[in-house]
Design a protein around this motif. Structure first.
Motif, PDB file in Angstrom:
ATOM      1  N   MET A   1       1.030  -0.944  -0.066  1.00  0.00           N
ATOM      2  CA  MET A   1       0.507   0.166  -0.029  1.00  0.00           C
ATOM      3  C   MET A   1       0.503   1.401   0.080  1.00  0.00           C
ATOM      4  N   ILE A   2       0.294   2.068   0.114  1.00  0.00           N
ATOM      5  CA  ILE A   2       1.400   3.688  -0.043  1.00  0.00           C
ATOM      6  C   ILE A   2       0.151   4.954   0.570  1.00  0.00           C
TER       7      ILE A   2
ATOM      8  N   ASN B   1       7.388  -7.570   7.911  1.00  0.00           N
ATOM      9  CA  ASN B   1       5.581  -7.037   8.361  1.00  0.00           C
ATOM     10  C   ASN B   1       5.123  -6.577   7.266  1.00  0.00           C
ATOM     11  N   ASP B   2       5.644  -7.078   5.652  1.00  0.00           N
ATOM     12  CA  ASP B   2       4.051  -6.563   4.625  1.00  0.00           C
ATOM     13  C   ASP B   2       4.021  -7.370   4.608  1.00  0.00           C
ATOM     14  N   GLY B   3       2.897  -8.348   4.791  1.00  0.00           N
ATOM     15  CA  GLY B   3       2.666  -9.721   4.462  1.00  0.00           C
ATOM     16  C   GLY B   3       2.437 -10.477   5.086  1.00  0.00           C
TER      17      GLY B   3
ATOM     18  N   THR C   1       4.962 -10.582  -2.167  1.00  0.00           N
ATOM     19  CA  THR C   1       5.555  -9.342  -2.249  1.00  0.00           C
ATOM     20  C   THR C   1       5.503  -8.786  -3.003  1.00  0.00           C
ATOM     21  N   ASN C   2       6.102  -7.545  -3.486  1.00  0.00           N
ATOM     22  CA  ASN C   2       6.186  -7.120  -4.670  1.00  0.00           C
ATOM     23  C   ASN C   2       7.124  -7.877  -5.389  1.00  0.00           C
ATOM     24  N   TYR C   3       6.228  -7.686  -7.087  1.00  0.00           N
ATOM     25  CA  TYR C   3       6.885  -8.451  -8.211  1.00  0.00           C
ATOM     26  C   TYR C   3       8.784  -7.872  -8.677  1.00  0.00           C
TER      27      TYR C   3
ATOM     28  N   TYR D   1      11.879   1.330   7.164  1.00  0.00           N
ATOM     29  CA  TYR D   1      11.684  -0.125   6.373  1.00  0.00           C
ATOM     30  C   TYR D   1      11.347  -0.800   5.780  1.00  0.00           C
ATOM     31  N   HIS D   2      10.080  -0.090   5.349  1.00  0.00           N
ATOM     32  CA  HIS D   2       9.089  -0.404   4.160  1.00  0.00           C
ATOM     33  C   HIS D   2       9.300  -0.731   3.184  1.00  0.00           C
ATOM     34  N   HIS D   3       9.398  -1.758   1.932  1.00  0.00           N
ATOM     35  CA  HIS D   3       9.468  -2.331   0.790  1.00  0.00           C
ATOM     36  C   HIS D   3      10.731  -2.161   0.876  1.00  0.00           C
ATOM     37  N   THR D   4      11.852  -2.438   2.129  1.00  0.00           N
ATOM     38  CA  THR D   4      12.937  -2.358   2.055  1.00  0.00           C
ATOM     39  C   THR D   4      13.850  -3.850   2.664  1.00  0.00           C
TER      40      THR D   4
ATOM     41  N   GLY E   1      -1.670 -10.236  -5.066  1.00  0.00           N
ATOM     42  CA  GLY E   1      -0.981  -8.731  -5.818  1.00  0.00           C
ATOM     43  C   GLY E   1      -1.998  -7.748  -5.527  1.00  0.00           C
ATOM     44  N   GLU E   2      -1.788  -7.634  -3.928  1.00  0.00           N
ATOM     45  CA  GLU E   2      -2.056  -6.031  -3.369  1.00  0.00           C
ATOM     46  C   GLU E   2      -1.050  -5.235  -3.955  1.00  0.00           C
ATOM     47  N   GLU E   3       0.174  -5.562  -3.807  1.00  0.00           N
ATOM     48  CA  GLU E   3       0.687  -5.052  -4.373  1.00  0.00           C
ATOM     49  C   GLU E   3       1.661  -4.258  -5.847  1.00  0.00           C
ATOM     50  N   SER E   4       1.865  -3.367  -6.410  1.00  0.00           N
ATOM     51  CA  SER E   4       1.403  -2.479  -7.555  1.00  0.00           C
ATOM     52  C   SER E   4       2.907  -3.896  -8.161  1.00  0.00           C
TER      53      SER E   4
HETATM   54 ZN   LIG Z   1       3.860  -3.701   0.968  1.00  0.00          ZN
END
Ligand SMILES: [Zn+2]
Length: 303
Positions: free
Chosen positions: A1-2, A121-123, A108-110, A270-273, A159-162
């Protein structure tokens, strides 16, 4: 999300009725949720079309093999072409006519496929949270044949993430956009009393924002639930709009809330890293989340 482009600033435990005992106060099993999160994160990156995604699907299938599990497979039209995606819906039937949906994404993000991004944390954290909630619901169904209140459906969406690094309306929320449209067509949406999304709330340093597109009465119930446990300080100290999996349901008029802590590490660093690892999340935060989700379900049942 953003963060949304129109970003703006702004108790009691579960009552277990043991025979010949007074109702005991207990807390949600956050340690178990953390262990499940560890198993999901240990799969590694889970980007759509990747090998980790296949393993995550198998993990969910195996976990719910004795439950009512629906696999909602569809093809998403993405910037990299047609991508097969898989939502999973685990259903726990209740005596009341209506449904409470709890949701999380598990992939997780493609666009982060070339780094070791495990999305602890993210997922993973909220997948673990819902798996531990499932254990509790399953016990109640075994004991009483059905939940006392509304049916509870746990949605693990894909597919939540772009797909690409830049988030757009058409490149994001694939699973929930598909599911909301499908449930609009077949009439399911009208049965949903509340849609509660959990995202990034395993953070050791828990500060859940009030997401401004969420439904007011549902936010109030979550506040009340938090208050009952003395968790006020972890909830809704700040407000912001977040683009997340609740929006396809908000837009179709379903009472919805995004329970999210989009303040992860110093300046959300930490987000998306690769920093999004298990050492940043805690059983304590997942206990708080689980206590509040279960209490909110109880409050919705009484509403
Ligand atoms: Zn995310």
């Amino acid at each position: 999300m953003i963060f949304s482009p129109f970003w703006k600033k702004a108790a009691v435990g579960l009552l277990l009725c043991a025979p010949l005992a007074v109702p005991a106060q207990t807390h949600f099993n956050g340690a178990k949720a953390l262990e499940y999160a560890r198993q999901v994160a240990a799969i590694g990156p889970r980007w759509p079309t990747g090998p980790g995604h296949v393993k995550a699907e198998a993990f969910l299938r195996a976990h719910f093999r004795h439950d009512q599990l629906e696999e909602d497979t569809f093809t998403a039209n993405t910037p990299i072409g047609l991508v097969p995606m898989h939502n999973f819906i685990a259903r726990f039937p209740g005596k009341k006519n209506g449904v409470i949906v709890l949701a999380t994404h598990y992939e997780t993000n493609y666009w982060l496929r070339n780094i070791n991004f495990v999305g602890a944390n993210d997922g993973a954290a909220t997948t673990g949270l819902l798996l531990a909630i499932a254990d509790q619901l399953r016990e109640e169904v075994v004991r009483h044949k059905m939940l006392e209140g509304y049916s509870v459906w746990l949605v693990f969406d894909d597919g939540e993430e772009s797909i690409l690094p830049t988030w757009t309306d058409s490149d994001s929320l694939y699973g929930t956009r598909h599911l909301a449209a499908k449930w609009a067509r077949d009439g399911t949406l009208g049965r949903i009393k509340a849609f509660m999304l959990a995202d990034m709330i395993g953070d050791k340093d828990l500060d859940i924002q009030r997401e401004s597109q969420s439904t007011d009465w549902l936010v109030d119930l979550v506040s009340r639930a938090a208050k009952r446990f003395g968790y006020d300080r972890y909830f809704f100290q700040t407000e912001e709009a977040v683009e997340d999996d609740h929006l396809p349901f908000v837009r179709r008029g379903v009472p919805s809330i995004d329970v999210i802590d989009l303040d992860y590490g110093p300046n959300n660093s930490y987000h998306h890293t690769v920093q999004d690892t298990m050492d940043k999340i805690s059983a304590r935060s997942l206990t708080i989340d689980g206590d509040v989700f279960m209490e909110t379900i109880r409050l919705i049942d009484q509403r």
